[in-house]
Design a protein around this motif. Structure first.
Motif, short mmCIF file in Angstrom:
data_model
loop_
_atom_site.label_atom_id
_atom_site.label_comp_id
_atom_site.label_asym_id
_atom_site.label_seq_id
_atom_site.Cartn_x
_atom_site.Cartn_y
_atom_site.Cartn_z
N ALA A 37 0.63 -1.29 0.05
CA ALA A 37 0.26 -0.31 -0.08
C ALA A 37 0.68 1.70 -0.41
N LEU A 38 1.88 1.47 0.66
CA LEU A 38 2.54 2.30 1.17
C LEU A 38 3.43 2.02 -0.72
N ALA A 39 3.87 1.60 -0.79
CA ALA A 39 4.43 1.67 -2.44
C ALA A 39 3.38 1.70 -3.40
N ALA A 40 2.31 1.68 -3.59
CA ALA A 40 1.14 2.09 -4.42
C ALA A 40 1.35 3.49 -4.40
N GLU A 41 1.30 4.38 -3.00
CA GLU A 41 1.19 5.27 -2.52
C GLU A 41 2.33 6.63 -3.19
N GLY A 42 3.10 6.14 -3.03
CA GLY A 42 4.99 6.48 -3.17
C GLY A 42 5.18 5.77 -4.75
N VAL A 43 7.20 6.00 -4.76
CA VAL A 43 7.43 5.96 -5.56
C VAL A 43 8.09 4.52 -5.41
N LEU A 44 8.02 3.42 -6.30
CA LEU A 44 8.50 1.99 -6.40
C LEU A 44 9.74 1.88 -7.55
N PHE A 45 10.78 1.79 -6.96
CA PHE A 45 12.07 1.41 -7.72
C PHE A 45 12.02 0.12 -7.95
N GLU A 46 11.48 -0.49 -8.81
CA GLU A 46 11.48 -1.91 -10.05
C GLU A 46 12.74 -3.29 -10.01
N GLN A 47 14.08 -2.17 -10.45
CA GLN A 47 15.11 -3.06 -10.28
C GLN A 47 16.02 -2.41 -9.17
N ALA A 48 16.28 -2.67 -7.37
CA ALA A 48 17.38 -1.74 -6.75
C ALA A 48 18.30 -2.62 -6.31
N ILE A 49 19.43 -2.26 -6.66
CA ILE A 49 20.91 -3.37 -6.52
C ILE A 49 21.47 -3.38 -5.10
N ALA A 50 21.62 -3.26 -4.29
CA ALA A 50 22.46 -3.45 -3.21
C ALA A 50 23.88 -3.40 -3.41
N PRO A 51 24.60 -2.98 -2.34
CA PRO A 51 26.00 -2.81 -3.26
C PRO A 51 26.74 -3.52 -2.75
N CYS A 52 26.02 -4.52 -1.97
CA CYS A 52 26.78 -6.25 -0.99
C CYS A 52 26.44 -6.96 -0.90
N SER A 53 26.37 -8.03 -0.26
CA SER A 53 25.40 -9.76 0.42
C SER A 53 26.06 -9.23 1.62
N TRP A 54 26.66 -8.77 2.25
CA TRP A 54 26.98 -7.89 3.08
C TRP A 54 26.59 -6.78 3.88
N THR A 55 25.88 -7.21 5.63
CA THR A 55 25.36 -6.04 6.24
C THR A 55 25.99 -5.40 6.20
N ARG A 56 27.61 -5.44 6.96
CA ARG A 56 28.27 -3.88 7.06
C ARG A 56 28.83 -3.43 5.71
N PRO A 57 29.09 -3.90 4.80
CA PRO A 57 29.39 -3.56 3.73
C PRO A 57 28.53 -2.55 2.86
N SER A 58 26.82 -3.23 2.99
CA SER A 58 26.75 -2.36 2.17
C SER A 58 25.55 -1.34 3.22
N MET A 59 25.09 -1.78 4.33
CA MET A 59 25.47 -0.22 5.28
C MET A 59 25.96 0.65 5.01
N GLY A 60 27.26 0.67 4.86
CA GLY A 60 27.78 1.54 5.23
C GLY A 60 27.99 2.56 3.76
N ALA A 61 27.81 1.40 2.35
CA ALA A 61 28.15 2.06 1.31
C ALA A 61 26.41 3.09 1.29
N MET A 62 25.15 2.52 2.11
CA MET A 62 24.12 3.04 1.77
C MET A 62 24.14 4.29 2.42
#
Length: 362
Positions: free
Chosen positions: A69-94
């Motif tokens: 419902a939130l996505a329907a009222e907002g903007v949804l990015f259909e193809q979003a790519i994470a910087p890494c598949s580990w948490t800390r590298p990905s969160m640090g980059a994000m």
């Protein structure tokens, strides 16, 4: 980091923000010259949630109606790519809009975010935001400097066994193998307490929840009854159960937050740090989890931007984007301006339908 380096970083940050200062002042003044509060910003990271589990990304199981419902009222990015598949590298980059290799973050152990890098919390704090964070994931506890830029940051009270060497003297957190990580309701309750203790907006709230990450565990799962009885016989049953629960919890949190005075104007960003292989690659070692390989199941994540009352209209964006783009996108959307030297770019033209492809630097 030395005190001199800290002073240089703060001076550089102030200078970067001053570049857009005149525009910010104009934006923040009403017709009568009175201050107008900037929108609050809420970043919710649903740890380990791959995009294709959600209904808004095509899953027919109806496990995420509140998020859909939130996505329907907002903007949804259909193809979003994470910087890494580990948490800390990905969160640090994000949170810094710098590639993990630039941050020196490649794995989870023995690596700490260097505070010469500037986080979204720091950018917003420099603009007068009150910055509050709560994490259920101990991998981004403050001992790894992931609290950088926050006025208040609550760590996970339960840690992984390998983290025992990082426990500050005098603290005795519970080990995950003996208990459970904090639940989403506990995280949200903690955030409301932080808000009550710091009653001055605008706010930047950063939240991590771990229900999906823990879904596969037979002992220590965060899934509650009656959700644990749902989706029997369905593919990815445990993950759907956890998603149905956390979607409901997040929907309730957002409703409660928006009902609070001062939160009528709030930008919500909902995403994940990485996905999970589950059973998509049975012949590849370690592929059922995350961190060892980078199949789409482990790096394609949800990315939803929801800002009721703003000029954003409901939209689905098919152009591939990156979580590296969150920092410049949030700053640009708020009218603050985008600092130089970021690896990500502002996605605001895509969000407003003014472009079909991002203008990336070569």
């Amino acid at each position: 980091m030395t005190s001199g380096a800290t002073m240089r970083k703060r001076a550089a940050l102030r200078l970067a923000m001053v570049v857009a200062g005149a525009f910010v002042v104009a934006l923040g003044m009403g017709a009568a010259g009175e201050d107008v509060q900037q929108p609050n910003v809420v970043l919710i990271v649903i740890d380990t949630l791959r995009a294709d589990l959600l209904g808004c990304y095509g899953n027919p199981a109806n496990a995420s109606p509140e998020l859909d419902a939130l996505a329907a009222e907002g903007v949804l990015f259909e193809q979003a790519i994470a910087p890494c598949s580990w948490t800390r590298p990905s969160m640090g980059a994000m949170l810094t809009s710098q590639y993990p290799r630039s941050l020196g973050l490649y794995k989870e152990r023995d690596e700490i975010l260097n505070d010469r890098f500037t986080t979204l919390a720091e950018y917003l704090k420099a603009e007068g935001y009150t910055t509050l964070g709560v994490t259920a994931n101990p991998v981004i506890n403050s001992v790894f400097n992931m609290h950088q830029g926050f006025d208040a940051y609550l760590d996970s009270s339960t840690i992984f066994s390998w983290m025992k060497g990082y426990v500050p003297e005098g603290e005795e957190p519970e080990l995950r193998r003996k208990g459970t990580l904090p639940s989403a309701p506990e995280v949200f309750e903690s955030m409301f307490r932080l808000i009550d203790d710091a009653p001055r907006g605008p706010y930047y709230l950063q939240i991590n929840v771990m229900e999906i990450h823990e879904a596969w565990r037979w002992r220590g799962s965060l899934t509650r009854a009656p959700y644990e009885k749902m989706y029997r016989g369905k593919e990815h049953q445990k993950y759907l159960q956890a998603l149905r629960q956390v979607s409901s919890d997040i929907g309730g949190f957002i409703s409660q937050l928006r009902a609070r005075p001062g939160f009528e104007d709030t930008l919500f960003i909902i995403t994940s740090d990485h996905g999970q292989g589950i059973d998509n690659h049975p012949h590849v070692p370690f592929s059922s989890f995350h961190g060892r390989v980078v199949y789409e199941s482990q790096v394609m994540v949800p990315f939803i931007v929801f800002h009721p009352g703003s000029d954003l209209t409901p939209r689905r964006v098919s152009t591939p984007v990156r979580l590296l783009d969150i920092v410049p996108t949030a700053l640009d959307h708020l009218g603050i301006g985008t600092p130089e030297g970021l690896d990500g770019i502002a996605l605001t033209p895509l969000m407003r339908g003014e472009a079909t492809a991002p203008a990336r630097q070569q």
